[in-house]
Design a protein around this motif. Structure first.
Motif, PDB file in Angstrom:
ATOM      1  N   MET A   1      13.269   1.452 -20.368  1.00 56.63           N
ATOM      2  CA  MET A   1      12.201   1.814 -19.437  1.00 56.63           C
ATOM      3  C   MET A   1      11.817   0.586 -18.614  1.00 56.63           C
ATOM      4  SD  MET A   1       8.359   3.231 -20.273  1.00 56.63           S
ATOM      5  CE  MET A   1       8.990   4.699 -21.091  1.00 56.63           C
ATOM      6  N   ALA A   2      11.666   0.781 -17.300  1.00 55.05           N
ATOM      7  CA  ALA A   2      11.326  -0.330 -16.418  1.00 55.05           C
ATOM      8  C   ALA A   2       9.905  -0.801 -16.683  1.00 55.05           C
ATOM      9  CB  ALA A   2      11.475   0.101 -14.960  1.00 55.05           C
ATOM     10  N   GLU A   3       9.679  -2.071 -16.415  1.00 53.54           N
ATOM     11  CA  GLU A   3       8.354  -2.656 -16.575  1.00 53.54           C
ATOM     12  C   GLU A   3       7.999  -3.418 -15.310  1.00 53.54           C
ATOM     13  OE1 GLU A   3       8.654  -5.029 -20.104  1.00 53.54           O
ATOM     14  OE2 GLU A   3       8.131  -3.348 -21.410  1.00 53.54           O
ATOM     15  N   TYR A   4       6.702  -3.444 -14.986  1.00 52.51           N
ATOM     16  CA  TYR A   4       6.274  -4.048 -13.740  1.00 52.51           C
ATOM     17  C   TYR A   4       5.033  -4.901 -13.941  1.00 52.51           C
ATOM     18  CZ  TYR A   4       8.766   0.223 -12.387  1.00 52.51           C
ATOM     19  OH  TYR A   4       9.680   1.237 -12.298  1.00 52.51           O
ATOM     20  N   ARG A   5       4.926  -5.933 -13.128  1.00 56.14           N
ATOM     21  CA  ARG A   5       3.666  -6.632 -13.004  1.00 56.14           C
ATOM     22  C   ARG A   5       2.843  -5.889 -11.969  1.00 56.14           C
ATOM     23  NH1 ARG A   5       4.250 -13.088 -13.899  1.00 56.14           N
ATOM     24  NH2 ARG A   5       5.741 -13.016 -15.632  1.00 56.14           N
ATOM     25  N   ILE A   6       1.563  -6.223 -11.884  1.00 55.14           N
ATOM     26  CA  ILE A   6       0.649  -5.413 -11.098  1.00 55.14           C
ATOM     27  C   ILE A   6       1.003  -5.398  -9.615  1.00 55.14           C
ATOM     28  CG2 ILE A   6      -1.032  -7.282 -10.743  1.00 55.14           C
ATOM     29  CD1 ILE A   6      -3.230  -5.097 -11.074  1.00 55.14           C
ATOM     30  N   ASP A   7       1.498  -6.520  -9.078  1.00 57.83           N
ATOM     31  CA  ASP A   7       1.823  -6.545  -7.648  1.00 57.83           C
ATOM     32  C   ASP A   7       3.002  -5.640  -7.332  1.00 57.83           C
ATOM     33  OD1 ASP A   7       3.464  -8.218  -9.116  1.00 57.83           O
ATOM     34  OD2 ASP A   7       3.636  -9.729  -7.546  1.00 57.83           O
ATOM     35  N   GLU A   8       4.023  -5.638  -8.207  1.00 60.55           N
ATOM     36  CA  GLU A   8       5.180  -4.771  -7.977  1.00 60.55           C
ATOM     37  C   GLU A   8       4.802  -3.311  -8.193  1.00 60.55           C
ATOM     38  OE1 GLU A   8       9.914  -4.484  -9.088  1.00 60.55           O
ATOM     39  OE2 GLU A   8       8.578  -5.539 -10.453  1.00 60.55           O
ATOM     40  N   LEU A   9       3.968  -3.042  -9.189  1.00 62.35           N
ATOM     41  CA  LEU A   9       3.517  -1.676  -9.423  1.00 62.35           C
ATOM     42  C   LEU A   9       2.796  -1.136  -8.196  1.00 62.35           C
ATOM     43  CD1 LEU A   9       3.010   0.559 -11.744  1.00 62.35           C
ATOM     44  CD2 LEU A   9       0.712  -0.421 -11.804  1.00 62.35           C
ATOM     45  N   ALA A  10       1.903  -1.937  -7.631  1.00 62.32           N
ATOM     46  CA  ALA A  10       1.148  -1.508  -6.457  1.00 62.32           C
ATOM     47  C   ALA A  10       2.085  -1.241  -5.277  1.00 62.32           C
ATOM     48  CB  ALA A  10       0.115  -2.562  -6.085  1.00 62.32           C
ATOM     49  N   ARG A  11       3.071  -2.096  -5.088  1.00 63.90           N
ATOM     50  CA  ARG A  11       4.007  -1.916  -3.969  1.00 63.90           C
ATOM     51  C   ARG A  11       4.813  -0.639  -4.130  1.00 63.90           C
ATOM     52  NH1 ARG A  11       9.086  -2.839  -3.572  1.00 63.90           N
ATOM     53  NH2 ARG A  11       9.188  -4.060  -5.484  1.00 63.90           N
ATOM     54  N   LEU A  12       5.320  -0.381  -5.332  1.00 65.03           N
ATOM     55  CA  LEU A  12       6.118   0.818  -5.563  1.00 65.03           C
ATOM     56  C   LEU A  12       5.297   2.089  -5.404  1.00 65.03           C
ATOM     57  CD1 LEU A  12       8.237  -0.343  -8.634  1.00 65.03           C
ATOM     58  CD2 LEU A  12       9.059   0.074  -6.307  1.00 65.03           C
ATOM     59  N   ALA A  13       4.017   2.020  -5.706  1.00 68.63           N
ATOM     60  CA  ALA A  13       3.143   3.185  -5.588  1.00 68.63           C
ATOM     61  C   ALA A  13       2.494   3.277  -4.210  1.00 68.63           C
ATOM     62  CB  ALA A  13       2.065   3.135  -6.660  1.00 68.63           C
ATOM     63  N   ASP A  14       2.844   2.361  -3.313  1.00 66.78           N
ATOM     64  CA  ASP A  14       2.305   2.344  -1.949  1.00 66.78           C
ATOM     65  C   ASP A  14       0.791   2.247  -1.953  1.00 66.78           C
ATOM     66  OD1 ASP A  14       2.489   2.310   0.808  1.00 66.78           O
ATOM     67  OD2 ASP A  14       2.401   4.494   1.009  1.00 66.78           O
ATOM     68  N   THR A  15       0.289   1.321  -2.766  1.00 62.29           N
ATOM     69  CA  THR A  15      -1.145   1.081  -2.811  1.00 62.29           C
ATOM     70  C   THR A  15      -1.380  -0.424  -2.897  1.00 62.29           C
ATOM     71  OG1 THR A  15      -3.203   1.736  -3.900  1.00 62.29           O
ATOM     72  CG2 THR A  15      -1.311   1.314  -5.340  1.00 62.29           C
ATOM     73  N   THR A  16      -2.563  -0.835  -3.294  1.00 60.93           N
ATOM     74  CA  THR A  16      -2.890  -2.251  -3.373  1.00 60.93           C
ATOM     75  C   THR A  16      -3.244  -2.644  -4.800  1.00 60.93           C
ATOM     76  OG1 THR A  16      -5.254  -1.916  -2.957  1.00 60.93           O
ATOM     77  CG2 THR A  16      -3.816  -2.155  -1.027  1.00 60.93           C
TER      78      THR A  16
END
Length: 262
Positions: A1-16
């Motif tokens: 399962m992929a894991e993300y830091r908060i900045d990458e998570l926000a980018r992938l979800a098109d948010t901040t």
């Protein structure tokens, strides 16, 4: 399962990043797993974050969304809930993103790398900005483009192919997803929100769809490519035969039809 830091998570979800933290503060998004001082987010977080974004864009308030999630989570097993959300949010590909510099792209594609083609590739999602580098979500797609350019195609033509694929496959994916989702919703949540006694079954159903969808697309694409290639080569050889016949009869080559190559 992929894991993300908060900045990458926000980018992938098109948010901040700020919005991610707001959703956590309001109890809409579970806190991340901690590794020291770093928060690590999962595909389940990404799926929940994308769902929140969809609901907000449809005009629902934080209170509305929170109430729906409470109905969903009430009495449920957390591991099953996370498993269900992961099934929705999991990457459909096992590819690992690559990172390239502008110099790397020029080495791969040569003079075809211009401000115009870079912007178009960014718009199509073939590459993404990541500081001074570019993130490549699908190295396989990039490699296919590299090989086509080496065969003599221009970068602009390769991007035409990518744009056409994105458009056509996007419509196919939307249609297929809606039909499958309608079936799952009708089966497990007729007229109401999905209840937590069924998430494991639904998650398994969603995971089964993935290879089936890929197989269907691959099979139809192979059939269509074979038919279209036969048609194109048939046209080419028919034109060549006509030219040979005219040369044999001492006639000048026919002028190409408007809009047709000579």
């Amino acid at each position: 399962m992929a894991e993300y830091r908060i900045d990458e998570l926000a980018r992938l979800a098109d948010t901040t990043v700020r919005n991610v933290r707001v959703y956590q503060d309001r109890g809409l998004l579970a806190p991340p797993r901690r590794e020291g001082r770093v928060g690590i987010y999962s595909e389940a977080h990404l799926a929940r974050l994308r769902l929140i974004g969809q609901l907000l864009r449809r005009g629902y308030t934080f209170a509305n969304i929170g109430e729906m999630f409470q109905v969903w989570e009430r009495g449920g097993d957390l591991s099953e809930i996370l498993g269900f959300e992961s099934a929705i949010g999991d990457a459909w590909s096992d590819e690992i993103a690559d990172y390239l510099t502008l110099g790397d792209l020029r080495d791969l594609f040569g003079k075809g790398v211009t401000p115009k083609t870079i912007k178009r590739a960014l718009d199509l999602g073939v590459i993404e900005r990541d500081g001074l580098r570019f993130r490549v979500p699908s190295p396989r797609l990039l490699h296919a483009g590299v090989e086509l350019v080496r065969m003599g195609m221009t970068v602009a033509s390769v991007l035409d192919i990518a744009e056409n694929l994105r458009d056509k496959i996007g419509h196919v994916a939307e249609h297929m997803t809606r039909l499958v989702a309608d079936h799952i919703i009708a089966e497990y949540a007729p007229g109401t929100v999905l209840r937590t006694e069924d998430p494991a079954e639904v998650a398994e159903a969603i995971r089964k769809v993935r290879p089936l969808a890929q197989q269907a697309v691959d099979a139809v694409l192979a059939q269509e490519m074979a038919e279209q290639l036969t048609n194109v080569m048939g046209e080419h050889f028919a034109d060549a035969m006509e030219l040979l016949n005219r040369e044999r009869d001492g006639l000048p080559a026919a002028s190409p039809e408007p809009g047709k190559r000579a």
